[in-house]
Motif scaffolding. Structure first.
Motif, short mmCIF file in Angstrom:
data_model
loop_
_atom_site.label_atom_id
_atom_site.label_comp_id
_atom_site.label_asym_id
_atom_site.label_seq_id
_atom_site.Cartn_x
_atom_site.Cartn_y
_atom_site.Cartn_z
N ASN A 27 0.40 -1.48 0.01
CA ASN A 27 0.47 0.02 -0.02
C ASN A 27 0.91 1.25 0.00
O ASN A 27 0.34 2.18 0.43
CB ASN A 27 -0.95 -0.25 0.60
N GLU A 30 -0.66 4.28 -1.71
CA GLU A 30 -1.71 5.83 -0.08
C GLU A 30 -0.60 5.79 1.09
O GLU A 30 -1.19 6.71 1.34
CB GLU A 30 -2.08 4.48 0.91
N TYR A 55 -8.85 -1.10 -11.72
CA TYR A 55 -9.15 -1.20 -10.36
C TYR A 55 -7.72 0.28 -10.12
O TYR A 55 -8.13 0.69 -9.19
CB TYR A 55 -8.87 -2.22 -10.09
N SER A 56 -6.75 0.09 -10.84
CA SER A 56 -5.79 1.17 -10.31
C SER A 56 -6.77 3.01 -10.35
O SER A 56 -5.77 3.39 -9.67
CB SER A 56 -4.69 1.30 -11.36
N GLN A 59 -8.23 3.54 -7.51
CA GLN A 59 -7.72 3.95 -5.97
C GLN A 59 -7.02 4.78 -6.45
O GLN A 59 -6.74 6.13 -5.35
CB GLN A 59 -6.63 2.26 -6.07
N ASN A 62 -9.56 8.12 -6.06
CA ASN A 62 -10.02 8.54 -5.06
C ASN A 62 -9.07 9.01 -4.22
O ASN A 62 -9.77 9.91 -3.01
CB ASN A 62 -9.69 6.77 -4.14
N THR A 71 -14.44 5.33 -6.78
CA THR A 71 -13.80 4.68 -5.38
C THR A 71 -14.40 2.93 -5.83
O THR A 71 -14.76 2.93 -7.19
CB THR A 71 -15.31 4.61 -5.07
N VAL A 72 -13.67 2.87 -5.82
CA VAL A 72 -13.89 1.04 -6.31
C VAL A 72 -14.87 0.45 -5.81
O VAL A 72 -15.12 0.36 -7.15
CB VAL A 72 -12.79 0.80 -4.65
N ALA A 112 -9.00 -7.28 -6.08
CA ALA A 112 -8.31 -5.10 -6.15
C ALA A 112 -9.72 -4.17 -5.46
O ALA A 112 -9.51 -3.55 -5.13
CB ALA A 112 -7.93 -4.62 -7.50
N GLY A 115 -10.60 -2.97 -1.70
CA GLY A 115 -9.90 -1.76 -1.23
C GLY A 115 -11.23 -0.44 -0.64
O GLY A 115 -12.29 -0.39 -0.85
N GLN A 118 -10.91 6.02 1.08
CA GLN A 118 -10.62 7.25 1.82
C GLN A 118 -11.30 8.04 2.54
O GLN A 118 -12.67 7.81 2.27
CB GLN A 118 -9.54 8.11 0.79
#
Length: 347
Positions: A27, A30, A55-56, A59, A62, A71-72, A112, A115, A118
């Protein structure tokens, strides 16, 4: 002098903690966004080579946008709608239908989709470039960007990256496939796709001087992708870099043009990048600057993180030693427990 003071570069037990790694769990994006936001540019860029299900993108956004759909969970919902036949993907040429393979692989190979969003923040300005070789996944990615209303923050490129520009043929795979490899031969089950170097890609698309994050998942072509971005790496244009290492493609010792992890990390070292094997949770094992060990060349599915930024290196080195100290304390506790139990056994 303590062992840590004697050698701040290398982790003493590195050879003992690499056997069970697969998916990245460190991670770092993040962690660095939270602990060192000033290392990122005003308008941060993520370049994802081999985007698969993409999915990146949520992530990253976000962390670096204020869009409520970044958002995922939203991305996963849009994938699920396609997989279950609730919506059609533009460009497929037919009405909505169930995609059985995609339905069975909603989260991707590394889960993925799990997640967590945040906490509220004020960061903004992020943009994502998703480079995907297969036509089916490129269509899916464009649909997902539109379905989540993130199309202004995500650009999808149907192309393959390597160490030379030209044309390749991408196999016609089921939507959601993450293990496709290019071929140089045309056949009835392949699509003609542009092959580009990252250096040429950055120039032709006039991307900013700084690429904050570049992640590479090229199904064994990762060494070639890195060779094709050598100018950007020499110029320190990429702040944070991640790529996959395993036993397939050009990583395979059986490949006639095989590359080794030692060769690739040595190249990056010469360009000023410090590289680490990633583990979970928050485990980093330095590979460069005198830390290479032959046992690292194990051809197991792993992720490697690299950076040239001094502040990032200081943060990651500190986390590497924190993890080592936790492992050491745990081992000492286990040994002390074993000694105590042995002392209680009557003669």
């Amino acid at each position: 002098m303590s062992l840590q003071a004697a050698n701040m570069n290398c982790i003493p037990d590195a050879e003992n903690v690499t056997s069970v790694w697969r998916c990245a769990g460190a991670n770092w994006l993040e962690q660095l966004t939270r602990e060192a936001p000033t290392i990122f540019s005003t308008h941060p860029i993520l370049l994802n080579i081999g985007a698969n299900k993409g999915y990146s993108a949520p992530q990253f956004l976000n962390l670096w946008s204020q869009h409520r759909n970044a958002t995922v969970r939203s991305w996963y919902g849009a994938i699920r709608d396609v997989a279950h036949g609730k919506v059609a993907v533009s460009g497929e040429g037919h009405a909505a239908r169930r995609h059985g393979f995609l339905a069975a692989q909603l989260c991707g190979a590394c889960g993925a989709c799990r997640g967590s969003p945040q906490a509220p923040h004020s960061r903004n300005g992020g943009h994502v470039h998703l480079v995907e070789m297969t036509v089916a996944n490129s269509l899916l990615l464009r649909h997902l960007a539109n379905a989540t209303n993130l199309q202004d923050l995500i650009t999808v490129h149907n192309a393959a990256a390597s160490n030379a520009s030209g044309t390749i043929y991408s196999p016609r795979v089921m939507m959601g496939t993450e293990y496709a490899s290019a071929t140089s031969r045309a056949n009835g089950a392949a699509d003609r796709v542009d092959q580009v170097t990252v250096d040429a890609f950055l120039s032709s698309h006039q991307l900013p001087r700084v690429i904050d994050v570049c992640t590479v998942d090229a199904e064994g072509h990762d060494p070639l992708v890195l060779e094709g971005m050598s100018a950007a790496l020499r110029d320190k244009r990429v702040t944070l870099l991640e790529f996959e290492y395993h036993s397939k493609g050009f990583w395979s010792p059986k490949h006639r043009e095989s590359r080794t992890l030692q060769q690739v990390t040595a190249m990056l070292d010469q360009m000023g990048y410090r590289c680490y094997l990633e583990g979970s949770p928050s485990v980093y094992l330095p590979l460069t600057q005198g830390c290479w060990r032959p046992t690292f060349e194990r051809h197991k599915w792993s992720n490697v993180f690299c950076t040239h930024h001094d502040k990032v290196r200081a943060i990651i080195d500190a986390k590497a030693w924190e993890a080592f100290n936790r492992r050491t304390a745990r081992r000492e506790h286990l040994v002390a427990g074993a000694d105590l139990r042995a002392a209680r056994v009557p003669e």
